[in-house]
Design a protein around this motif. Sequence first.
Motif, mmCIF file in Angstrom:
data_model
loop_
_atom_site.group_PDB
_atom_site.id
_atom_site.type_symbol
_atom_site.label_atom_id
_atom_site.label_comp_id
_atom_site.label_asym_id
_atom_site.label_seq_id
_atom_site.Cartn_x
_atom_site.Cartn_y
_atom_site.Cartn_z
ATOM 1 N N TYR A 165 32.046 58.836 -20.466
ATOM 2 C CA TYR A 165 30.756 58.317 -20.325
ATOM 3 C C TYR A 165 30.414 57.290 -21.836
ATOM 4 O O TYR A 165 30.306 56.326 -21.922
ATOM 5 N N ILE A 166 30.608 58.170 -22.875
ATOM 6 C CA ILE A 166 30.764 57.704 -24.150
ATOM 7 C C ILE A 166 31.595 56.408 -24.326
ATOM 8 O O ILE A 166 31.164 55.442 -25.028
ATOM 9 N N SER A 167 32.866 56.459 -23.853
ATOM 10 C CA SER A 167 33.771 55.507 -23.914
ATOM 11 C C SER A 167 33.167 53.992 -23.250
ATOM 12 O O SER A 167 33.573 52.991 -23.682
ATOM 13 N N PHE A 168 32.478 54.119 -22.305
ATOM 14 C CA PHE A 168 32.342 53.215 -21.162
ATOM 15 C C PHE A 168 30.753 52.763 -21.180
ATOM 16 O O PHE A 168 30.417 51.850 -20.358
ATOM 17 N N ARG A 169 29.986 53.471 -22.048
ATOM 18 C CA ARG A 169 28.560 53.237 -21.982
ATOM 19 C C ARG A 169 28.046 51.835 -22.363
ATOM 20 O O ARG A 169 27.022 51.255 -21.909
ATOM 21 N N ASN A 170 28.969 51.295 -23.266
ATOM 22 C CA ASN A 170 28.431 49.775 -23.735
ATOM 23 C C ASN A 170 29.172 48.877 -23.017
ATOM 24 O O ASN A 170 30.536 48.872 -22.656
ATOM 25 N N PRO A 171 28.708 47.564 -22.984
ATOM 26 C CA PRO A 171 29.449 46.466 -22.179
ATOM 27 C C PRO A 171 30.503 46.047 -23.010
ATOM 28 O O PRO A 171 30.590 46.339 -24.559
ATOM 29 N N PHE A 172 31.591 45.438 -22.442
ATOM 30 C CA PHE A 172 32.830 45.051 -23.269
ATOM 31 C C PHE A 172 32.638 43.289 -23.405
ATOM 32 O O PHE A 172 32.982 42.641 -22.230
ATOM 33 N N CYS A 173 32.531 42.828 -24.455
ATOM 34 C CA CYS A 173 32.353 41.334 -24.711
ATOM 35 C C CYS A 173 33.252 40.929 -25.730
ATOM 36 O O CYS A 173 33.083 39.480 -25.913
ATOM 37 N N LYS A 174 34.145 41.697 -26.252
ATOM 38 C CA LYS A 174 35.022 40.990 -27.097
ATOM 39 C C LYS A 174 36.347 40.575 -26.684
ATOM 40 O O LYS A 174 36.904 39.529 -26.835
ATOM 41 N N ASP A 175 36.847 41.581 -25.932
ATOM 42 C CA ASP A 175 38.024 41.230 -25.335
ATOM 43 C C ASP A 175 38.671 42.285 -24.247
ATOM 44 O O ASP A 175 37.871 43.231 -24.119
ATOM 45 N N ASN A 176 39.588 41.990 -23.312
ATOM 46 C CA ASN A 176 39.883 43.113 -22.236
ATOM 47 C C ASN A 176 41.473 43.431 -22.381
ATOM 48 O O ASN A 176 41.956 44.036 -21.345
#
Length: 316
Positions: A165-176
Amino acid sequence: PQTSDLRNGSTAAEFILVGFEKSSPPTRALLFTVFLALYSLAMAMNGLIIFITWTNSSLSSPMCFFLGHLSFLDICFITTTIPQMLTHLVTKNHMVSFVSCMTQMYLVFFLGVAECILLAFMAYDRYAAICHPLNYAQIMSRQVCVRLVCPSWIFGMINGIFLAYISFRNPFCKDNHIENFFCEAPIVIALSCVGPQFSMKLIFADAIVVLLSPMVLIITSYARILASILCRTSSSGRGKTFSTCASHLTVVIFLYTSATFSYMNPRRTHRPDKDEPFSLLYTIITPMCNPIIYSFRNKEMKGAMGRALGRGNLAQ
């Protein structure tokens, strides 16, 4: 190479694992052969230990009971990461979905934490066997062993949910693009665009608790074992005692060293070329070495493996 632009604020629906993307085709073919051989060896050795510890009534000691659970954890652990890595070594599509990445990370944390705790209880078992031999059967009864194993699984599950949960709680908008061969938490968190520093601090704090708490029990157990050994006058007795602890200590050093460098180092000092060797160490080398170390250092286990393989002279 596949690219994806996430700067418009959208969150990543999938990730691209680029751990071996820069390797040449011959290098990838060689890596595939080596890792497939290591994976097959780890599966075969751990599977054999599970079979003989759970079906052989002569192997009823607490250490063999713990060893069976350790081998089962190792099989689950390497199956979480290695088959995917082998697939990516021979295909051009290195994408994994958001859900698959999160699931893989949860399983890595769940199984890794459970193994750390189990190794601590195995150290306590060695302490009870060496320092309290007359009461060992009462101290480490089957009921006690079950009560020690169950918390390691339960805490691993709870900790895995928390860290995923901690690792994926924020959106990813830099790179994938993940600079590794599996979804490792610190690298994934670095790709988030909202407060990655706070998430990294939580991961670091959790690593301190998960790694150092069992380590305290391990160090305390072996400190008392060492004190007990030094009080003995017989050098042969000391050597025999050290021999019974060597297998467990080797496994502990392998696992804890690699996990510490992966999760307790400041991320500013990390680079993909430094991270991948430690990731390989605790995802495939350690699970492969565990059964080899224990089987060749344990006379009981050598004899049982020899009989299981139809070669009774192996024990000799």
